[in-house]
Design an enzyme around this catalytic site. Structure first.
Site, PDB file in Angstrom:
ATOM      1  CB  CYS A   1       7.696  -4.945   8.165  1.00 15.66           C
ATOM      2  SG  CYS A   1       9.067  -4.106   9.008  1.00 15.66           S
TER       3      CYS A   1
ATOM      4  N   GLY B   1       7.260  -1.875   5.614  1.00 17.97           N
ATOM      5  CA  GLY B   1       8.649  -2.297   5.485  1.00 17.97           C
ATOM      6  C   GLY B   1       9.637  -1.425   6.231  1.00 17.97           C
ATOM      7  CD  GLU B   2      14.029  -0.276   9.016  1.00 17.61           C
ATOM      8  OE1 GLU B   2      13.103   0.161   9.717  1.00 17.61           O
ATOM      9  OE2 GLU B   2      15.009   0.411   8.688  1.00 17.61           O
TER      10      GLU B   2
ATOM     11  CB  CYS C   1       1.511   5.882  11.565  1.00 18.92           C
ATOM     12  SG  CYS C   1       2.323   7.291  10.891  1.00 18.92           S
TER      13      CYS C   1
ATOM     14  CB  CYS D   1       7.178  -2.681  15.881  1.00 12.99           C
ATOM     15  SG  CYS D   1       8.870  -2.252  15.392  1.00 12.99           S
TER      16      CYS D   1
ATOM     17  CB  SER E   1      10.762   6.287   8.822  1.00 10.18           C
ATOM     18  OG  SER E   1      10.406   6.050  10.161  1.00 10.18           O
TER      19      SER E   1
ATOM     20  CB  CYS F   1       3.178   7.522   3.145  1.00  7.99           C
ATOM     21  SG  CYS F   1       3.715   6.315   4.354  1.00  7.99           S
TER      22      CYS F   1
ATOM     23  CB  CYS G   1       3.712  -1.730  13.520  1.00  4.32           C
ATOM     24  SG  CYS G   1       3.742  -1.458  11.736  1.00  4.32           S
TER      25      CYS G   1
ATOM     26  CD  GLU H   1      -2.842  -1.077   2.450  1.00  7.23           C
ATOM     27  OE1 GLU H   1      -4.048  -1.128   2.223  1.00  7.23           O
ATOM     28  OE2 GLU H   1      -2.371  -1.003   3.591  1.00  7.23           O
TER      29      GLU H   1
ATOM     30  CG  ASN I   1      -3.030   5.646  13.802  1.00 10.13           C
ATOM     31  OD1 ASN I   1      -3.962   6.412  13.972  1.00 10.13           O
ATOM     32  ND2 ASN I   1      -1.891   6.026  13.242  1.00 10.13           N
TER      33      ASN I   1
ATOM     34  CB  SER J   1      10.707   4.132  14.723  1.00 15.82           C
ATOM     35  OG  SER J   1      10.226   4.607  13.483  1.00 15.82           O
ATOM     36  CG  LEU J   2      13.942   6.528  20.892  1.00 15.52           C
ATOM     37  CD1 LEU J   2      15.220   5.809  20.478  1.00 15.52           C
ATOM     38  CD2 LEU J   2      14.288   7.850  21.579  1.00 15.52           C
ATOM     39  CG  HIS J   3       8.142   3.988  18.845  1.00 10.97           C
ATOM     40  ND1 HIS J   3       7.449   5.096  18.397  1.00 10.97           N
ATOM     41  CD2 HIS J   3       8.381   3.249  17.723  1.00 10.97           C
ATOM     42  CE1 HIS J   3       7.268   5.010  17.087  1.00 10.97           C
ATOM     43  NE2 HIS J   3       7.832   3.923  16.650  1.00 10.97           N
TER      44      HIS J   3
HETATM   45  N1  SAH Z   1      10.027   0.570   9.474  1.00 12.48           N
HETATM   46  C1  SAH Z   1      10.153   1.990   9.507  1.00 12.48           C
HETATM   47  C2  SAH Z   1       9.139   2.733   8.685  1.00 12.48           C
HETATM   48  C3  SAH Z   1       7.695   2.325   8.717  1.00 12.48           C
HETATM   49  S1  SAH Z   1       6.588   2.845   9.942  1.00 12.48           S
HETATM   50  C4  SAH Z   1      10.115   2.479  10.938  1.00 12.48           C
HETATM   51  O1  SAH Z   1       9.761   1.730  11.808  1.00 12.48           O
HETATM   52  O2  SAH Z   1      10.498   3.615  11.161  1.00 12.48           O
HETATM   53  C5  SAH Z   1       6.519   4.576  10.068  1.00 12.48           C
HETATM   54  C6  SAH Z   1       6.270   5.028  11.523  1.00 12.48           C
HETATM   55  O3  SAH Z   1       4.960   4.636  11.998  1.00 12.48           O
HETATM   56  C7  SAH Z   1       7.252   4.425  12.493  1.00 12.48           C
HETATM   57  O4  SAH Z   1       7.700   5.403  13.390  1.00 12.48           O
HETATM   58  C8  SAH Z   1       6.410   3.394  13.214  1.00 12.48           C
HETATM   59  O5  SAH Z   1       6.929   3.013  14.450  1.00 12.48           O
HETATM   60  C9  SAH Z   1       5.091   4.121  13.313  1.00 12.48           C
HETATM   61  N2  SAH Z   1       3.966   3.235  13.639  1.00 12.48           N
HETATM   62  C10 SAH Z   1       3.852   1.927  13.399  1.00 12.48           C
HETATM   63  N3  SAH Z   1       2.686   1.448  13.860  1.00 12.48           N
HETATM   64  C11 SAH Z   1       2.044   2.496  14.415  1.00 12.48           C
HETATM   65  C12 SAH Z   1       0.775   2.643  15.046  1.00 12.48           C
HETATM   66  N4  SAH Z   1      -0.047   1.608  15.194  1.00 12.48           N
HETATM   67  N5  SAH Z   1       0.429   3.882  15.486  1.00 12.48           N
HETATM   68  C13 SAH Z   1       1.259   4.919  15.314  1.00 12.48           C
HETATM   69  N6  SAH Z   1       2.455   4.845  14.723  1.00 12.48           N
HETATM   70  C14 SAH Z   1       2.854   3.638  14.280  1.00 12.48           C
END
Ligand code: SAH
Length: 375
Positions: free
Chosen positions: A134, A189-190, A365, A138, A223, A127, A141, A114, A322, A246-248
Site C-alpha cells: 500500500c 492496499g487502498e 485490521c 499510515c 474502505s 476481507c 498500519c 493476504e 491492533n 478511515s477517518l481516525h
Molecule cells: N486502505 C483502506 C483499506 C485497508 S485498511 C483504508 O485505509 O481504509 C482497513 C481499515 O483498517 C482501515 O480503516 C485502516 O485504517 C484500519 N487499520 C489499519 N491498521 C490498523 C491497526 N493497526 N489497527 C486497527 N485498525 C487498523
C-alpha cells in the site's frame, strides 16, 4: 474442506521475483460478452463461455482439470487463455475457534497478498486485498510500512473471493452459514487507488451467475483513506455498495500524521465527499476510527467528532488498535473506549466497537504484511 496444494516458502520472494508485473488475463477480468468473444475467436462453440463461467462462479471450481464436461483440448485451451493460475496458496491459518481463516498467496510475479475469511452466526465475510502492499503510509498500519508493490488485477481480487467462498461452502467456517455473503475491501492496499480494477471486481462479484458471483451490492464495503476525487467518482457509479472512510482523527493536525493523505485532502473536504456519497446512494457511510491510546481517544476528540457527524448519514465503527511490530502505539483502555462511544451517542451519532478478529494469526485490521511474514 479440500486439502490445499501448499508450496514451501522461498526466501525473499519479492526481490527474487524481480520487477512486479501484472498477471495474465483471466476469465474474471472479462464480462460475459467479452468471454464469449474471446472464446469464439479461439474457435470454441457459443455455449462455452457460459459453461466455463458456471463452473467458476456457480460451482466455485477454479481448476480447469475438474471441469470434466469440457473436451480435453478445450480444457487445455481454457487453462492457458482463460484460467491461468493467479493465486498460489503459501499458507493458511485459522483462529477464533475456526471462525477466522487467513490465506497468504503468492502471485505470479512473487508478490504476496493476504485475505481473511470471517464467519458469524448469520453471515460469512471475506476481507480482500486490492493491492500488493500500500502506498498510503499510515504509520499504525503494518501494510503501509512496506510501501506499494503493485495494483492487483480485477481477477486477482475476484479469485481471492471465489477461493474463500469455496472454503466456506465446504464447511470451512465453524458455526456459520456455508454461503459467502459479504465482501469488505479492507485487506492490503487502498482500493480507490486501483479504481478501475476494483470497480470491475465489484461488478463481477455482484453480477448474477454465470456472469459473476451474484452477491448483493449492499453487502460489499469499500474502505478508503479518503481519496476525494475517487470518492466523488464512486458516488456517481450508480452502485449501492457501502463506503467506509478511515477517518481516525477529527482534526487536521492529528489526521495529517495518522493518515498522511490528509495533507492533500483535509477532514472537511473528505467528509464533504462522504456526504455526497451518502446523498447520491442513500447509503450510510461508515466512519472508521482506530482507537489509539492517548493519541486520538481524548473526550474532546469524541465531542469534536460528534459535532462533525451529528445529523449526517454516518455510523462510527471504532476499531481497537491492533498493535503492529515496531509500533509505538497501543489500543485505548476499555473505559476510555466506552466513554468515547458514550459521547458520540450523546451527540446523536450511532457508534459501535468492531469485533476484533484474527489477532492471533496476524489477520486483524492493519496486521496484513505478507512480505514481512514470508521473509
Ligand atoms: N486502505 C483502506 C483499506 C485497508 S485498511 C483504508 O485505509 O481504509 C482497513 C481499515 O483498517 C482501515 O480503516 C485502516 O485504517 C484500519 N487499520 C489499519 N491498521 C490498523 C491497526 N493497526 N489497527 C486497527 N485498525 C487498523
Amino acid at each position: 474442506m479440500r486439502s490445499l496444494p501448499l508450496t514451501p516458502l522461498r526466501p525473499v520472494p519479492t526481490e527474487a521475483a524481480g520487477r512486479p508485473t501484472m498477471p495474465p488475463r483471466h476469465l474474471a477480468d472479462l464480462d460475459l460478452a467479452e468471454r464469449r468473444t474471446l472464446l469464439a475467436g479461439l474457435g470454441q462453440p457459443a455455449f462455452r463461455a457460459k459453461q466455463v463461467s458456471n463452473h467458476y462462479f456457480g460451482r466455485l471450481v477454479r481448476d480447469p482439470s475438474a471441469m470434466t464436461d469440457l473436451p480435453a483440448l478445450a480444457r487445455d485451451l481454457i487453462t492457458e487463455r482463460l484460467l491461468p493460475t493467479l493465486l498460489t496458496p503459501v499458507r493458511e491459518s485459522s483462529c477464533d475457534a475456526g471462525a477466522t481463516h487467513k490465506a497468504l498467496w503468492r502471485l505470479h510475479d512473487g508478490s504476496l497478498v493476504e485475505s481473511v475469511l470471517m464467519g458469524y452466526p448469520d453471515r460469512v465475510t471475506v476481507c480482500v486485498s486490492s493491492q500488493a502492499g500500500c502506498g498510503m503510509a499510515c504509520p499504525f498500519c503494518a501494510t503501509g510500512q512496506a510501501g506499494l508493490t503493485r495494483n492487483l488485477s480485477t481477477a486477482e481480487i475476484v479469485d481471492q473471493v471465489v477461493y474463500l467462498a469455496r472454503v466456506a461452502a465446504g464447511g470451512g467456517v465453524t458455526g456459520s452459514p456455508p454461503r459467502l455473503s459479504h465482501v469488505v475491501f479492507m485487506g492490503m492496499g487502498e482500493p480507490l487507488a486501483n479504481y478501475g480494477r476494483v470497480l470491475a471486481a465489484i461488478r463481477r462479484l455482484c453480477a448474477p451467475p454465470p456472469e459473476g458471483l451474484g452477491l448483493s451490492q449492499r453487502h460489499l464495503t469499500v474502505s478508503t483513506v479518503g481519496l476525494v476525487p475517487a470518492m466523488r467518482r464512486l458516488a456517481g457509479e450508480d452502485l449501492s455498495v457501502t463506503l467506509a472512510l478511515s477517518l481516525h482523527a477529527p482534526d487536521d493536525d492529528l489526521r495529517d500524521e495518522l493518515v498522511p493523505v490528509n495533507q492533500r485532502w483535509k477532514v472537511a473536504e473528505v467528509l464533504d465527499a462522504a456526504w455526497e456519497y451518502a446523498d447520491r446512494t442513500g447509503r450510510r457511510v461508515s466512519i472508521e476510527y482506530a482507537m489509539i491510546r492517548d493519541v486520538n481517544d481524548q473526550p474532546w476528540r469524541a465531542d469534536l467528532l460528534g459535532r462533525l457527524l451529528a445529523g449526517r448519514m454516518a455510523h462510527v465503527n471504532l476499531i481497537p488498535l491492533n498493535p503492529t511490530p515496531g509500533s509505538r502505539w497501543d489500543a485505548s483502555a476499555k473505559p476510555v473506549e466506552r466513554e468515547f462511544v458514550r459521547r458520540l451517542r450523546a451527540a446523536g451519532v450511532p457508534a459501535t466497537v468492531r469485533d476484533t478478529r484474527g489477532r492471533e494469526i496476524d489477520g486483524a485490521c492493519g496486521q496484513l504484511a505478507a512480505a514481512a511474514v514470508a521473509t
